[in-house]
Scaffold this motif. Structure first.
Motif, short mmCIF file in Angstrom:
data_model
loop_
_atom_site.label_atom_id
_atom_site.label_comp_id
_atom_site.label_asym_id
_atom_site.label_seq_id
_atom_site.Cartn_x
_atom_site.Cartn_y
_atom_site.Cartn_z
N THR A 128 0.16 4.85 11.56
CA THR A 128 -0.13 3.69 12.71
C THR A 128 -0.67 2.48 12.28
O THR A 128 -1.74 3.25 10.35
N LYS A 129 -1.26 1.32 11.86
CA LYS A 129 -1.41 0.21 10.40
C LYS A 129 -2.97 0.33 10.77
O LYS A 129 -3.76 0.27 9.85
N SER B 293 1.53 5.25 1.61
CA SER B 293 2.43 5.16 2.18
C SER B 293 2.85 6.73 2.25
O SER B 293 2.22 7.52 1.76
N GLU C 216 -3.32 3.42 8.45
CA GLU C 216 -3.17 2.49 7.03
C GLU C 216 -4.14 1.97 6.50
O GLU C 216 -4.36 2.49 5.30
N ASP C 217 -4.97 1.37 7.52
CA ASP C 217 -5.58 0.63 6.95
C ASP C 217 -6.63 1.70 6.96
O ASP C 217 -7.90 0.97 5.42
#
Length: 211
Positions: free
Chosen positions: A4-5, A42, A8-9
């Protein structure tokens, strides 16, 4: 699977903090100004390795450090011949080309591996310390590994070391360090720092940071 964003963040921020600590430690050791880029995050499979790395056939020096404990994976440092030579000069104070030219090729390679080992211990300690401080998980460093081969081959070796199979998914986190003195401004000197935790480990990390 994808991140999810927020996931990843979070991983990117942990890597950014860790790389910053590593850059500061190496800068003090080498007496040079060092900067780093924003880490790339990634999810890939082992068979996709050629899709995410640049110059996969280039000869590359690799130092790897296992991550053990609550989170498992591997931390890598990858350098090309030019980068390994440059770092060896600064870290051993053999600043002149003639200093290295007096050594045999075998002695030069041993010197570069020695420098790599010192660097990966500094980098590994920075990443593990940051992870422990942020997540409160029990994470320790494990065995080290050294190799020189094509970049794709050394990464394949590291992926297998992290417990990957041809179809398993891994989180691929890459950072780069650069010298910023006038002569080598924006010139990559240390190559890539790559963190490869197993995909399943993300849940432990996220739980540790309260997500």
């Amino acid at each position: 699977m994808i991140l999810t964003k927020l996931q990843e963040d979070t991983l990117q921020e942990i890597a950014n903090i860790s790389t910053g600590h590593a850059a500061k430690s190496l800068a003090e050791l080498m007496d040079k100004k060092i900067k780093h880029n924003i880490p790339y995050v990634s999810v890939i499979q082992l068979e996709q390795i050629f899709d995410v790395i640049q110059n996969p056939e280039d000869e590359t020096y690799m130092a790897a450090l296992e991550i053990t404990g609550d989170v498992k994976g591997v931390i890598l440092m990858l350098m090309d011949e030019a980068g390994a030579t440059l770092v060896a000069k600064y870290m051993t104070k053999k600043m002149l080309d003639e200093d290295l030219e007096k050594m045999t090729l075998e002695e030069q390679q041993e010197l570069k591996f020695s420098v790599l080992l010192e660097c990966i211990n500094i980098i590994g300690n920075s990443y593990i310390t940051t992870l422990v401080e942020i997540t409160k998980l029990k994470i320790e460093s494990g065995l080290t590994d050294m190799a020189i081969d094509m970049k794709a081959a050394v990464l394949d070796r590291a992926f297998l070391k992290a417990g990957a199979t041809s179809c398993s998914e891994l989180i691929y986190i890459k950072s780069e360090l650069y010298l910023t003195d006038e002569k080598y401004k924006n010139k990559n000197f240390i190559g890539e720092i790559v963190i490869i935790p197993n995909f399943e480990e993300k849940d432990k990390i996220m739980e540790g940071v309260g997500i």
